[in-house]
Write a protein that holds these residues in place. Structure first.
Motif, mmCIF file in Angstrom:
data_model
loop_
_atom_site.group_PDB
_atom_site.id
_atom_site.type_symbol
_atom_site.label_atom_id
_atom_site.label_comp_id
_atom_site.label_asym_id
_atom_site.label_seq_id
_atom_site.Cartn_x
_atom_site.Cartn_y
_atom_site.Cartn_z
ATOM 1 N N THR A 270 0.838 -1.206 0.000
ATOM 2 C CA THR A 270 0.000 0.000 0.000
ATOM 3 C C THR A 270 0.870 1.252 0.000
ATOM 4 N N THR A 387 -6.461 3.357 -1.001
ATOM 5 C CA THR A 387 -7.015 2.406 -0.038
ATOM 6 C C THR A 387 -8.194 3.009 0.699
ATOM 7 N N ASP A 389 -9.120 1.621 3.593
ATOM 8 C CA ASP A 389 -8.897 1.206 4.980
ATOM 9 C C ASP A 389 -8.832 2.441 5.868
ATOM 10 N N ASP A 390 -9.859 2.637 6.718
ATOM 11 C CA ASP A 390 -9.914 3.859 7.519
ATOM 12 C C ASP A 390 -8.886 3.883 8.637
ATOM 13 N N LYS A 391 -8.153 2.775 8.818
ATOM 14 C CA LYS A 391 -7.079 2.766 9.813
ATOM 15 C C LYS A 391 -5.774 3.313 9.242
#
Length: 451
Positions: A270, A387, A389-391
């Motif tokens: 990523t 991405t 992905d909220d993290k």
């Protein structure tokens, strides 16, 4: 008293206070002439709390001056919202319609279709730079059949300021607070966003930004969210937006909402994709900021708030000299440090210094109060293009550096020297800034060599 820092006063009771006169121009806005805060009961507490309180003072004065500047220019046509332009144009259109216009030998009023065409053609031929006058002419030409622009967040703010704050005994302080709130909102919501198009996702992003990126205490976030909810609710009611919902209503705020451990390091694949995206599509300054963040583990605000003079490229070990500035506070006393520049971070710093030219600020677009918010919003758009992905957020780069140092078997104390975490006794661990810089450089090299 062993403390020699400015603005510290030891009281008769033996406590340490920060006491400082507020500049006259800012005092007129804030409503008081002196700033006082308790620093602690001991010299150790006073030294630990001094950077935070000093930064609070600088930020308060800067906010006051910025707020005064905004209010001074509020009456200019360029500062009007579309709704305000429309309202003023309606009044001007009435005046135009009452005008007498001569078409041949006939005397007509501006409301007559033939006269309206004459007014429009005459106005357009002279060139209309005033948006109110231009809209007024259009209203006359279209017999008023131009829909009213939707009330926006900026309209809600101005109405709330006029109806709820103006004339209040604490008008200056409340105005300053409202300007601060608008700055937090700007992270996720444009000021020209219609009130009936605000979403729950917007509200969560504003909340998370304050906790996640600005590191605010949840109780502080709750107070600001209450201010936002009141302002938006007032706008929805007063503008008659019956179907609009207030997304900040009953917005839950807990420490667990965006717990720090939920922010993940960025996986290698990523990270590679994000880097490719930024290099191809972001501005040169954003790309430089990203590489400096990745190669140093710094916080975003620490990098965006740098002055050119903070970048020491000619030192035996090139480094960033992180100190407090009026436009950018540092999180803790431990955040005041020297961070080594190695590899790509050093290359990016050299590029940034060259690009800054005569500017004292390293990144002119972001080296200002809340400049980190603007940079964060821009970087997040590129991250989310790669991405969902909220993290994974900008701050994840600090977690990435942390993981790299752990894998390189760097000790906890040396990690803290790089990342700027406060630890008791750290000052006694190494003799001085040069020694700490050398140790930090070793830690960063070990982390980067492990890639």
């Amino acid at each position: 008293m062993g403390i020699t820092l400015k603005h510290i006063v030891l009281t008769a009771a033996g406590t340490f206070h920060y006491r400082r006169r507020i500049p006259k121009d800012a005092a007129e806005v804030i409503g008081k002439r002196e700033f006082k805060r308790l620093l602690g009961q001991t010299e150790r507490e006073a030294l630990r709390n001094y950077p935070k309180v000093n930064a609070e003072f600088e930020r308060m004065v800067e906010d006051a001056r910025r707020g005064a500047a905004r209010r001074k220019s509020a009456g200019s046509p360029d500062d009007l919202t579309p709704l305000e332009v429309h309202r003023l144009a309606q009044r001007r259109a009435s005046e135009l319609e009452a005008m007498k216009v001569y078409v041949g030998d006939r005397e007509l009023t501006g409301a007559d279709p033939e006269a309206a065409d004459v007014i429009r053609d005459s106005a357009l031929s002279s060139g209309l730079s005033d948006p109110v006058e231009r809209q007024a002419v259009n209203l006359v030409a279209n017999k008023g059949r131009i829909p009213r622009p939707s009330p926006t967040l900026a309209d809600a703010k101005r109405l709330y300021l006029q109806e709820r704050i103006k004339g209040d005994i604490n008008e200056n302080q409340k105005t300053l607070r409202l300007e601060r709130v608008m700055g937090y909102l700007a992270h996720a919501i444009e000021t020209d966003r219609p009130l009936d198009r605000l979403t729950r996702e917007d509200a969560r992003e504003v909340r998370d930004h304050m906790i996640r990126d600005l590191d605010m205490n949840p109780s502080t976030v709750r107070r600001y969210v209450n201010d936002i909810r009141a302002m938006i609710g007032f706008g929805i009611t007063e503008f008659g937006l019956r179907d609009a919902l207030n997304p900040f209503q009953r917005l839950e705020i807990r420490v667990q909402t965006v717990a720090r451990e939920e922010r993940s390091p960025i996986p290698a694949k990523t990270l590679k994709a994000i880097r490719a995206r930024l290099e191809a599509h972001a501005g040169a300054d954003l790309w430089q900021i990203w590489r400096m963040l990745e190669g140093t583990g710094c916080r975003l605000g620490e990098v965006t708030g740098l002055l050119v003079s903070d970048v020491k490229l000619d030192a035996p070990v090139p480094y960033l000299d992180l100190v407090h500035h009026a436009h950018r506070r540092l999180k803790t006393a431990g955040s005041v440090r020297r961070v080594p520049l190695i590899g790509e971070a050093l290359d990016a710093a050299r590029e940034a210094v060259k690009a800054a030219g005569d500017s004292p600020v390293l990144f002119p677009r972001y080296g200002k109060v809340r400049g980190a918010d603007v940079a964060s919003a821009s970087l997040m758009k590129h991250i989310r293009a790669v991405t969902e992905d909220d993290k994974i957020v900008v701050h994840s780069l600090r977690h990435t550096m942390k993981d790299r140092m752990i894998r390189a078997r760097v000790s906890d104390g040396d990690q803290d020297l790089v990342l700027g975490h406060s630890r008791g006794g750290m000052g006694e661990r190494y003799g001085g800034p040069d020694a700490r810089l050398e140790v930090a450089a070793g830690a960063v090299k070990a982390a980067l060599n492990g890639l």
